[in-house]
Design a protein around this motif. Structure first.
Motif, short mmCIF file in Angstrom:
data_model
loop_
_atom_site.label_atom_id
_atom_site.label_comp_id
_atom_site.label_asym_id
_atom_site.label_seq_id
_atom_site.Cartn_x
_atom_site.Cartn_y
_atom_site.Cartn_z
N THR A 154 0.85 -1.18 0.00
CA THR A 154 0.00 0.00 0.00
C THR A 154 0.88 1.23 0.00
O THR A 154 1.96 1.25 0.59
CB THR A 154 -0.93 0.02 1.23
N PRO A 155 0.46 2.29 -0.68
CA PRO A 155 1.30 3.49 -0.76
C PRO A 155 1.47 4.14 0.61
O PRO A 155 0.53 4.26 1.38
CB PRO A 155 0.55 4.41 -1.71
N THR A 156 2.69 4.56 0.89
CA THR A 156 2.97 5.19 2.18
C THR A 156 2.96 6.71 2.10
O THR A 156 2.88 7.38 3.11
CB THR A 156 4.34 4.75 2.72
N GLU A 157 3.06 7.25 0.90
CA GLU A 157 2.99 8.70 0.76
C GLU A 157 2.11 9.04 -0.44
O GLU A 157 1.99 8.26 -1.39
CB GLU A 157 4.38 9.32 0.62
N ALA A 158 1.47 10.18 -0.37
CA ALA A 158 0.54 10.59 -1.42
C ALA A 158 1.30 10.97 -2.69
O ALA A 158 2.43 11.45 -2.64
CB ALA A 158 -0.29 11.77 -0.94
N ARG A 159 0.63 10.78 -3.81
CA ARG A 159 1.21 11.21 -5.09
C ARG A 159 1.01 12.71 -5.25
O ARG A 159 -0.01 13.25 -4.85
CB ARG A 159 0.54 10.45 -6.23
N LYS A 160 1.99 13.35 -5.83
CA LYS A 160 1.89 14.80 -6.03
C LYS A 160 2.33 15.12 -7.45
O LYS A 160 3.07 14.37 -8.08
CB LYS A 160 2.73 15.53 -5.00
N ALA A 161 1.89 16.26 -7.94
CA ALA A 161 2.22 16.67 -9.29
C ALA A 161 3.65 17.19 -9.36
O ALA A 161 4.10 17.92 -8.48
CB ALA A 161 1.25 17.74 -9.76
N ASP A 162 4.34 16.81 -10.40
CA ASP A 162 5.70 17.30 -10.64
C ASP A 162 5.62 18.75 -11.09
O ASP A 162 4.81 19.10 -11.95
CB ASP A 162 6.35 16.44 -11.73
N PRO A 163 6.43 19.64 -10.51
CA PRO A 163 6.31 21.05 -10.87
C PRO A 163 6.67 21.35 -12.33
O PRO A 163 6.14 22.27 -12.93
CB PRO A 163 7.26 21.77 -9.92
N LEU A 164 7.55 20.55 -12.93
CA LEU A 164 7.99 20.84 -14.29
C LEU A 164 7.03 20.26 -15.33
O LEU A 164 6.55 20.97 -16.21
CB LEU A 164 9.40 20.29 -14.50
N MET A 165 6.73 18.97 -15.21
CA MET A 165 5.93 18.30 -16.24
C MET A 165 4.46 18.15 -15.86
O MET A 165 3.62 17.97 -16.72
CB MET A 165 6.50 16.91 -16.53
N GLY A 166 4.16 18.18 -14.57
CA GLY A 166 2.78 18.01 -14.13
C GLY A 166 2.36 16.57 -13.96
O GLY A 166 1.20 16.29 -13.69
N TRP A 167 3.27 15.61 -14.14
CA TRP A 167 2.94 14.21 -13.98
C TRP A 167 2.82 13.88 -12.50
O TRP A 167 3.51 14.44 -11.67
CB TRP A 167 4.00 13.32 -14.61
N ALA A 168 1.94 12.96 -12.17
CA ALA A 168 1.77 12.54 -10.78
C ALA A 168 2.83 11.50 -10.43
O ALA A 168 3.08 10.58 -11.20
CB ALA A 168 0.38 11.97 -10.56
N GLY A 169 3.44 11.66 -9.28
CA GLY A 169 4.46 10.72 -8.84
C GLY A 169 4.73 10.89 -7.36
O GLY A 169 4.22 11.79 -6.71
N SER A 170 5.52 9.97 -6.82
CA SER A 170 5.89 10.05 -5.41
C SER A 170 7.26 9.41 -5.23
O SER A 170 7.80 8.79 -6.14
CB SER A 170 4.85 9.34 -4.54
N GLY A 171 7.80 9.55 -4.05
CA GLY A 171 9.09 8.97 -3.74
C GLY A 171 8.98 7.58 -3.16
O GLY A 171 9.97 7.01 -2.72
N ASP A 172 7.79 7.01 -3.16
CA ASP A 172 7.56 5.70 -2.59
C ASP A 172 7.94 4.62 -3.60
O ASP A 172 7.23 4.40 -4.59
CB ASP A 172 6.09 5.55 -2.19
N THR A 173 9.07 3.95 -3.38
CA THR A 173 9.51 2.93 -4.33
C THR A 173 8.81 1.59 -4.12
O THR A 173 8.79 0.76 -5.03
CB THR A 173 11.02 2.71 -4.21
N GLN A 174 8.22 1.37 -2.96
CA GLN A 174 7.51 0.11 -2.72
C GLN A 174 6.23 0.01 -3.55
O GLN A 174 5.74 -1.08 -3.78
CB GLN A 174 7.16 -0.03 -1.23
#
Length: 92
Positions: A28-48
């Protein structure tokens, strides 16, 4: 760490039922996805969130979770219902 265990569903785009007998373990994700400031793509630092483990049975998936100390929740698959009808029913 927590994870979910579920059985793979049938691909909606094909009639085959390949790999529907496999059980999946996803963290299960441990941190919320957020928009990248440059491209606007959703991502997070959660590698699991990228890890998907396949198991041949539910017992194997539960045993792996117990061995690694992962609290796993089972997501049951919905019951399969068949709509049996004759070809002549299309013209009624």
């Amino acid at each position: 760490m927590s994870a979910r265990i579920y059985q793979r569903s049938k691909n909606a785009m094909q009639s085959g039922k390949a790999q529907t007998d496999q059980w999946m373990l996803e963290y299960t994700p441990t941190e919320a996805r957020k928009a990248d400031p440059l491209m606007g793509w959703a991502g997070s630092g959660d590698t699991q969130a990228q890890v998907q483990l396949k198991f041949p049975s539910l017992e194997a998936a539960r045993a792996y979770a117990a061995k690694k100390g992962i609290t796993a929740t089972l997501i049951p698959s919905p019951p399969k219902t068949l709509k049996i009808q004759a070809y002549a029913d299309n013209f009624r």
